[in-house]
Scaffold this active site. Structure first.
Site, PDB file in Angstrom:
ATOM      1  N   GLU A 251     -15.928   6.543 -13.708  1.00  0.00           N
ATOM      2  CA  GLU A 251     -16.185   5.540 -14.859  1.00  0.00           C
ATOM      3  C   GLU A 251     -16.861   4.421 -14.189  1.00  0.00           C
ATOM      4  OE1 GLU A 251     -14.482   2.554 -15.980  1.00  0.00           O
ATOM      5  OE2 GLU A 251     -16.253   2.795 -17.489  1.00  0.00           O
ATOM      6  N   CYS A 285     -17.257  -2.749 -18.598  1.00  0.00           N
ATOM      7  CA  CYS A 285     -18.271  -1.844 -18.600  1.00  0.00           C
ATOM      8  C   CYS A 285     -19.040  -1.549 -19.959  1.00  0.00           C
ATOM      9  CB  CYS A 285     -17.766  -0.821 -18.019  1.00  0.00           C
ATOM     10  SG  CYS A 285     -16.338  -0.155 -18.942  1.00  0.00           S
ATOM     11  N   GLU A 383     -27.293  -3.324 -14.177  1.00  0.00           N
ATOM     12  CA  GLU A 383     -26.004  -3.986 -14.917  1.00  0.00           C
ATOM     13  C   GLU A 383     -25.942  -5.403 -14.094  1.00  0.00           C
ATOM     14  OE1 GLU A 383     -22.230  -2.320 -13.768  1.00  0.00           O
ATOM     15  OE2 GLU A 383     -21.660  -2.515 -15.621  1.00  0.00           O
TER      16      GLU A 383
END
Ligand code: TXE
Length: 431
Positions: A251, A285, A383
């Site tokens: 993940e 996330c 990110e």
């Protein structure tokens, strides 16, 4: 200064190396606890104890109904201690208690109750054989001992999501939280002592990725790994796991697009998008960090977004008035500041500069909004994992989808329109 040991077989142990890692409280930038710097010896001890719990202890023989009852006990104990666990986690990673405790009392812990109900439902089935007098049947079996590696943004929440299915399937496990925020996971073990779990069922080693995490992934008795973190860590875990061809569940990060169509309800979109990126200081996330706004709305949207978020209270997470807490740790604080200054050097215009919230003590960055960032730009492609959004206008839905899908990530997305047909068709085309 609180000094912790690591947890294996229901007991607390000092690290083999005799070293500890200091844990900082990001709200004040001061060390408040020490966690063991575990090495491969500690990891092996924890794995062997998990293994004996599975093979020699009661756990491997426990039937589904008993496992389910035990998992319900775990959920009850977490709910009962939610305030204590939330306040420890806040000191460890700066997350607001109001973003931890209520969810530990509800939807996060609910996944334990959900999976508890599955323990006695792993039904197999006879499979028609093509050979006379032969019977085949399917039987679900656990891996045995598994490794769970978690990140610093929501240590307990992310762990529960791994713990619940692993327990329901009948595995024993070794957990490795992030070196930046391990204390709440260790405190969780202290709390779980009330649940009378079989010794060795859940074990926790702490330390750095390469020196504690890697030996866990590389251990031949760890049959499967579940990992949450960034892409570099994920790549490293996958490559080590490949030595044993062991399965890994990942993940990783996200760079989620929020698409605001021309017919969107501006007020709803501004509030929804702001609450999707800023409350966890952007450290989630699924946070929507790329804002794609129809050109006709861009000016009014940007103005309203700035007006709403510039009022956000950035400050000490234990202050009930605070809406945005600090960045979780110093390295990440510096990484986010670096990405903001890189984008500024690249000439991108700031609608709102969160660096005005920076202060001498603690790692504070306020909402930061960049205008007109081309999707090919590093700020739009990587990110940031902080309270930073990049905005970009589009003229039609095909262009919006092309931009939204032009990314290496694919975790979440938002579509803002009044037309539900359009929302559904766009959602089907966002990858
Ligand atoms: O992740 P890391 P961190 C992303 C976000 C953030 C980045 C770094 O981009 O900036 O990850 O955060 C362990 N072998 N997300 O530092 O470094 C490490 O010790 C084995 C997104 O938390 O990947 C920690 O326990 N283990 C994410 C865990 O992996 C290794 C939430 C995560 O560390 C290892 C948090 C190795 N070689 C960060 N290297 C999300 N999707 O929610 C590291 N680890």
């Amino acid at each position: 200064m609180i000094s912790y040991q690591y947890y294996a077989n229901g007991n607390w142990h000092n690290p083999d190396s005799g070293h500890w890692i200091e844990s900082e409280n990001p709200a004040i930038g001061e060390v408040w606890a020490r966690i063991p710097d575990c090495n491969s010896e500690d990891v092996n001890r924890a794995v062997q104890l998990a293994k004996s719990c599975y093979y020699d202890g009661p756990w491997g023989k426990m039937n589904g109904a008993e496992r389910g009852r035990m998992m319900n006990r775990i959920g009850d104990v977490i709910v009962k201690n939610a305030e204590r666990l939330g306040s420890v986690e806040t000191r460890d990673n700066g997350k607001l208690p109001k973003n931890i405790t209520p969810s530990l009392k509800s939807w996060q812990t609910d996944s334990l109750y959900y999976y508890a109900g599955m323990c006695d439902k792993f039904e197999g089935s006879p499979i028609p054989a093509d050979v006379p007098d032969m019977m085949n049947y399917l039987r679900w079996e656990p891996f045995g001992t598994v490794g769970l590696i978690t990140a610093w943004n929501s240590p307990i929440g992310v762990l529960i999501w791994k713990l619940a299915p692993a327990l329901a399937a009948g595995n024993a496990m070794v957990v490795k939280p992030s070196e930046h925020a391990s204390v709440s996971t260790l405190e969780l073990m202290r709390v779980l002592e009330e649940a009378n779990l079989p010794a060795g069922l859940i074990n926790v080693v702490t330390g750095y990725g390469p020196t504690t995490g890697e030996p866990l992934v590389d251990h031949p008795d760890i049959r499967m790994v579940s990992f949450t973190g960034g892409i570099p860590g994920g790549r490293a875990v996958a490559s080590v796991a490949s030595r044993h061809v062991k399965p890994v569940v990942m993940e990783l990060g996200g760079k989620s697009p929020q698409i605001v169509l021309a017919d969107a309800d501006l007020e709803l979109a501004v509030k929804g998008i702001a609450s999707g990126i800023f409350p966890a200081t952007g450290q989630s996330c699924i946070s929507g960090s790329r804002l794609l706004v129809h050109r006709s709305l861009m000016q009014s949207f940007a103005y309203r977004l700035v007006e709403v978020v510039s009022k956000a209270m950035v400050g000490d997470p234990t202050d009930p008035e605070t809406q945005i807490g600090p960045i979780a740790n110093k390295p990440h604080y510096e990484s986010v500041l670096n990405k903001i200054s890189e984008a500024e050097k690249a000439g991108h215009r700031l609608h709102l500069d969160g660096r005005t919230a920076c202060r001498d003590k603690g790692y504070y960055i306020g909402p930061t909004i960049f205008a007109d960032v081309p999707n090919s730009d590093p700020l739009a492609q990587t990110e940031v994992f902080g309270p930073v959004v990049s905005m970009l206008p589009f003229d039609d839905e095909d262009e919006a989808l092309r931009i939204a899908n032009d990314t290496i990530y694919g975790l979440a997305a938002g579509i803002w329109t009044r037309d539900v047909n359009k929302a559904i068709h766009m959602a089907e085309r966002v990858e």
